[in-house]
Every structure is written in C-alpha cells, then in structure tokens.
Design a protein around this motif. Structure first.
Motif, PDB file in Angstrom:
ATOM      1  N   UNK A 102       0.957  -1.320  -0.161  1.00 19.72           N
ATOM      2  CA  UNK A 102      -0.153   0.098   0.242  1.00 19.72           C
ATOM      3  C   UNK A 102       0.761   1.424  -0.139  1.00 19.72           C
ATOM      4  N   UNK A 103       1.898   0.958   0.849  1.00 17.21           N
ATOM      5  CA  UNK A 103       2.908   2.354   0.924  1.00 17.21           C
ATOM      6  C   UNK A 103       3.794   2.748  -0.692  1.00 17.21           C
ATOM      7  N   UNK A 133       2.166   1.612  -3.468  1.00 22.44           N
ATOM      8  CA  UNK A 133       1.172   2.302  -4.502  1.00 22.44           C
ATOM      9  C   UNK A 133       1.178   3.818  -4.187  1.00 22.44           C
ATOM     10  N   UNK A 134       1.056   4.155  -3.082  1.00 22.37           N
ATOM     11  CA  UNK A 134       0.847   5.916  -2.617  1.00 22.37           C
ATOM     12  C   UNK A 134       2.214   6.492  -3.071  1.00 22.37           C
ATOM     13  N   UNK A 135       3.202   6.171  -2.715  1.00 23.84           N
ATOM     14  CA  UNK A 135       4.556   6.347  -3.163  1.00 23.84           C
ATOM     15  C   UNK A 135       4.704   6.619  -4.595  1.00 23.84           C
ATOM     16  N   UNK A 136       4.125   5.548  -5.389  1.00 21.94           N
ATOM     17  CA  UNK A 136       4.506   5.549  -6.897  1.00 21.94           C
ATOM     18  C   UNK A 136       3.420   6.319  -7.358  1.00 21.94           C
ATOM     19  N   UNK A 137       2.237   6.383  -7.130  1.00 21.20           N
ATOM     20  CA  UNK A 137       1.301   7.395  -7.531  1.00 21.20           C
ATOM     21  C   UNK A 137       1.675   8.896  -7.411  1.00 21.20           C
ATOM     22  N   UNK A 138       2.166   9.172  -6.119  1.00 17.95           N
ATOM     23  CA  UNK A 138       2.581  10.757  -5.899  1.00 17.95           C
ATOM     24  C   UNK A 138       3.970  10.904  -6.697  1.00 17.95           C
ATOM     25  N   UNK A 139       4.799  10.087  -6.846  1.00 18.24           N
ATOM     26  CA  UNK A 139       6.098  10.200  -7.693  1.00 18.24           C
ATOM     27  C   UNK A 139       5.558  10.419  -8.988  1.00 18.24           C
ATOM     28  N   UNK A 188      -5.381  -0.742   0.771  1.00 22.20           N
ATOM     29  CA  UNK A 188      -4.367  -1.656   1.515  1.00 22.20           C
ATOM     30  C   UNK A 188      -3.765  -1.215   2.579  1.00 22.20           C
ATOM     31  N   UNK A 189      -3.392  -0.147   2.919  1.00 24.48           N
ATOM     32  CA  UNK A 189      -2.801   0.391   4.316  1.00 24.48           C
ATOM     33  C   UNK A 189      -4.054   0.039   5.397  1.00 24.48           C
ATOM     34  N   UNK A 190      -4.969   0.768   5.083  1.00 20.39           N
ATOM     35  CA  UNK A 190      -6.242   0.745   6.051  1.00 20.39           C
ATOM     36  C   UNK A 190      -6.645  -0.952   6.573  1.00 20.39           C
ATOM     37  N   UNK A 191      -6.923  -1.711   5.540  1.00 22.38           N
ATOM     38  CA  UNK A 191      -7.155  -3.188   5.509  1.00 22.38           C
ATOM     39  C   UNK A 191      -6.033  -3.923   6.198  1.00 22.38           C
ATOM     40  N   UNK A 192      -4.739  -3.578   5.878  1.00 25.90           N
ATOM     41  CA  UNK A 192      -3.491  -4.088   6.229  1.00 25.90           C
ATOM     42  C   UNK A 192      -3.445  -3.991   7.771  1.00 25.90           C
ATOM     43  N   UNK A 222      -3.893   5.036  -7.849  1.00 20.21           N
ATOM     44  CA  UNK A 222      -3.029   4.292  -6.971  1.00 20.21           C
ATOM     45  C   UNK A 222      -3.122   4.628  -5.511  1.00 20.21           C
ATOM     46  N   UNK A 223      -3.066   6.052  -5.374  1.00 18.73           N
ATOM     47  CA  UNK A 223      -3.385   6.650  -3.769  1.00 18.73           C
ATOM     48  C   UNK A 223      -4.687   5.690  -3.201  1.00 18.73           C
ATOM     49  N   UNK A 224      -5.612   5.855  -4.014  1.00 18.18           N
ATOM     50  CA  UNK A 224      -6.967   5.149  -3.414  1.00 18.18           C
ATOM     51  C   UNK A 224      -6.742   3.678  -3.063  1.00 18.18           C
ATOM     52  N   UNK A 225      -6.172   2.978  -4.106  1.00 14.34           N
ATOM     53  CA  UNK A 225      -5.785   1.710  -3.745  1.00 14.34           C
ATOM     54  C   UNK A 225      -4.702   1.339  -2.703  1.00 14.34           C
TER      55      UNK A 225
END
Length: 99
Positions: free
Chosen positions: A42-43, A45-51, A75-79, A68-71
C-alpha cells in the motif's frame, strides 16, 4: 527523491514479508505477515502514484495518482486492521511453539 527511496524500501519490505509468510508454520502468524506485506505494498502504491504525478504533472498522471493513492490507502487501512487482529494470535502461536 524521498518517494523513490520510499518506493524501493516498501518493495524490499513487501518481498521480505512475503518470504517470511511462506516460511512460518502457524496460520495466524502467516496472516500477520500477510497484513504487514499489505501495508508495505500500500505504501508502494501511494509513493508510486505521488511520484508519477510530481515527475510528469499531466492530467493523465493525476488520474493515475488518484487510482494508485486510493488503492494504496485501501491496502494500508485493511492491512492495519488485519495486523491488529492477528498480532495477539500470532504471539500466542509463537509462545506455544517455544514452550
């Protein structure tokens, strides 16, 4: 630069947790490592989307960033929820195995 480092570290941790998940024998401990891997990906996907948005800056990259940030957030919340659920069970399995 910070997002590139975050991307690399999150992928390394994801692979590490997936390898650990395959090595353990207990089901709760396996799910615990799976939750950690979910947080790491999840981290990523968030980093890749922002980058991608910061480096390209186009409208298409903005849509990709939102996806990507939504996905990644899902992942982070459910994880994190699964991590909290399986942590005490994994500790019990480890204690039972050691005694």
């Amino acid at each position: 630069m910070i997002f590139i480092v975050l991307i690399i570290f999150s992928l390394v941790f994801f692979v590490y947790y997936k390898v650990q998940q395959s090595r353990v024998s207990g089901p709760a401990e396996r799910r615990w490592y799976s939750a950690k891997g979910s947080i790491a990906i999840g981290i990523f996907f968030i980093s890749f989307g922002i980058n991608s948005y910061l480096s390209l800056g186009t409208q298409v990259s903005a849509y990709v960033t939102v996806l990507f940030v939504g996905f990644g957030l899902v992942n982070v919340i459910f994880g994190a929820k699964h991590y909290k659920t399986f942590l005490p069970l994994a500790r019990k399995e480890i204690e039972q195995r050691q005694s």
